[in-house]
Design an enzyme around this catalytic site. Structure first.
Site, PDB file in Angstrom:
ATOM      1  CG  HIS A  83     -27.639  -7.607 -35.375  1.00  0.00           C
ATOM      2  ND1 HIS A  83     -27.145  -7.667 -33.620  1.00  0.00           N
ATOM      3  CD2 HIS A  83     -28.148  -9.156 -35.776  1.00  0.00           C
ATOM      4  CE1 HIS A  83     -27.102  -9.477 -33.406  1.00  0.00           C
ATOM      5  NE2 HIS A  83     -27.806  -9.852 -34.946  1.00  0.00           N
ATOM      6  CG  HIS A 267     -25.462 -15.869 -39.302  1.00  0.00           C
ATOM      7  ND1 HIS A 267     -26.046 -15.131 -40.343  1.00  0.00           N
ATOM      8  CD2 HIS A 267     -25.064 -16.185 -38.170  1.00  0.00           C
ATOM      9  CE1 HIS A 267     -26.805 -13.730 -38.749  1.00  0.00           C
ATOM     10  NE2 HIS A 267     -26.050 -14.635 -37.422  1.00  0.00           N
TER      11      HIS A 267
END
Length: 292
Positions: A83, A267
């Protein structure tokens, strides 16, 4: 791209603190200016200096399940970097030193909004060196079963995301984003991480999600969202998958000029795509040349 952009760094030191999503520990970071050409570097401020530096590169990835974790040869690591990396990408910050106290980046509200807002408020400093993006000249794919990330030539920065969670209210979502559109960037930065309630117990038994709460994640139980706060966007789930993708791809060290089509990204696939970008570019970050 007629007027080449210059590299940028944050104008001043910015401090953030909060719980780590997976460790449950209190984590603190300082986001600091860095010289041109430095890229993004993490420094574990709670470890000896000789072991503390961790570069934000695909080959630093040691774990990419339920978050992206980086490590160096001394074994020092920093987790849940995606993030913050996305915030740097969205605000056009090329060079930054991130001093970290704790095992991971604080999760804040589960989105990148706090990081983006703080960088925007403080401003960025333009540097002399040119920013050299990855310009996609020919299509190529990273594929894992029914999951894929495809890069295509395109005059701009577009991300298209498709997700499918047919076992709950998330369902099938398709989203297209223009990273040159400020409205899309606001929606992207505000999208929170999410989890199905059925996954929580297994994650905690595995030592993960210890800091997870309704204040920092959307929790879905069947056909309902358990949070008091409503969804920030009807496509918040797909938006967050796009946010993770932007952050993970920024491990390659430069923005992508082209169209990125991602089907069921995560991911592990994202970080493989970042590595593929760097491998195809070689020493020349100005162009990614790949066979169709």
């Amino acid at each position: 791209m007629s007027n080449p952009a210059r590299q940028r760094t944050v104008s001043s030191r910015l401090e953030f603190s909060g719980v780590g999503l997976h460790s449950g520990e209190e984590c603190r970071i300082n986001l600091c200016p860095a010289p041109q050409g430095e890229g993004v570097v993490f420094q574990r401020a709670d470890l000896p200096a000789a072991d503390a530096i961790i570069t934000a590169k695909p080959d630093s990835v040691v774990r990419a399940r339920h978050g992206t974790c980086l490590s160096n040869s001394a074994g020092a690591s920093v987790a849940t970097v995606e993030h913050l990396l996305a915030a740097l990408a969205l605000t056009g910050v090329d060079n930054a030193l991130i001093e970290v106290e704790g095992p991971e980046i604080p999760i804040m509200d589960g989105s990148a909004a706090a990081f983006v807002a703080a960088i925007a408020d403080a401003g960025v400093t333009q540097q002399a060196a040119l920013r050299e993006p990855f310009v996609i000249d020919a299509p190529f794919d990273i594929v894992d079963g029914d999951r894929s990330i495809r890069f295509e030539p395109f005059d701009g920065q577009r991300i298209e995301i498709e997700i499918d969670f047919g076992d709950c209210m998330i369902g099938h979502q398709i989203l297209s984003l223009d990273l040159g559109n400020p409205e899309d960037l606001v929606k992207l930065s505000a999208a929170r991480t999410f989890i199905r309630l059925s996954e929580v117990e297994a994650l905690r038994e595995a030592g993960l999600a210890r800091g997870g709460a309704l204040s920092n994640a959307i929790v879905v139980d069947g056909d309902q969202v358990l949070n008091d706060e409503p969804l920030r966007d009807p496509a918040e789930f797909a938006l967050h998958k796009a946010l993770d993708l932007v952050g993970d791809l920024y491990l390659a060290g430069a923005p992508v000029v082209g169209r990125i089509r991602a089907v069921k990204p995560g991911h592990e696939l994202n970080t493989r795509a970042a590595a593929a970008l760097m491998a195809r570019a070689g020493a020349d970050l100005g162009s990614v040349r790949a066979s169709a």
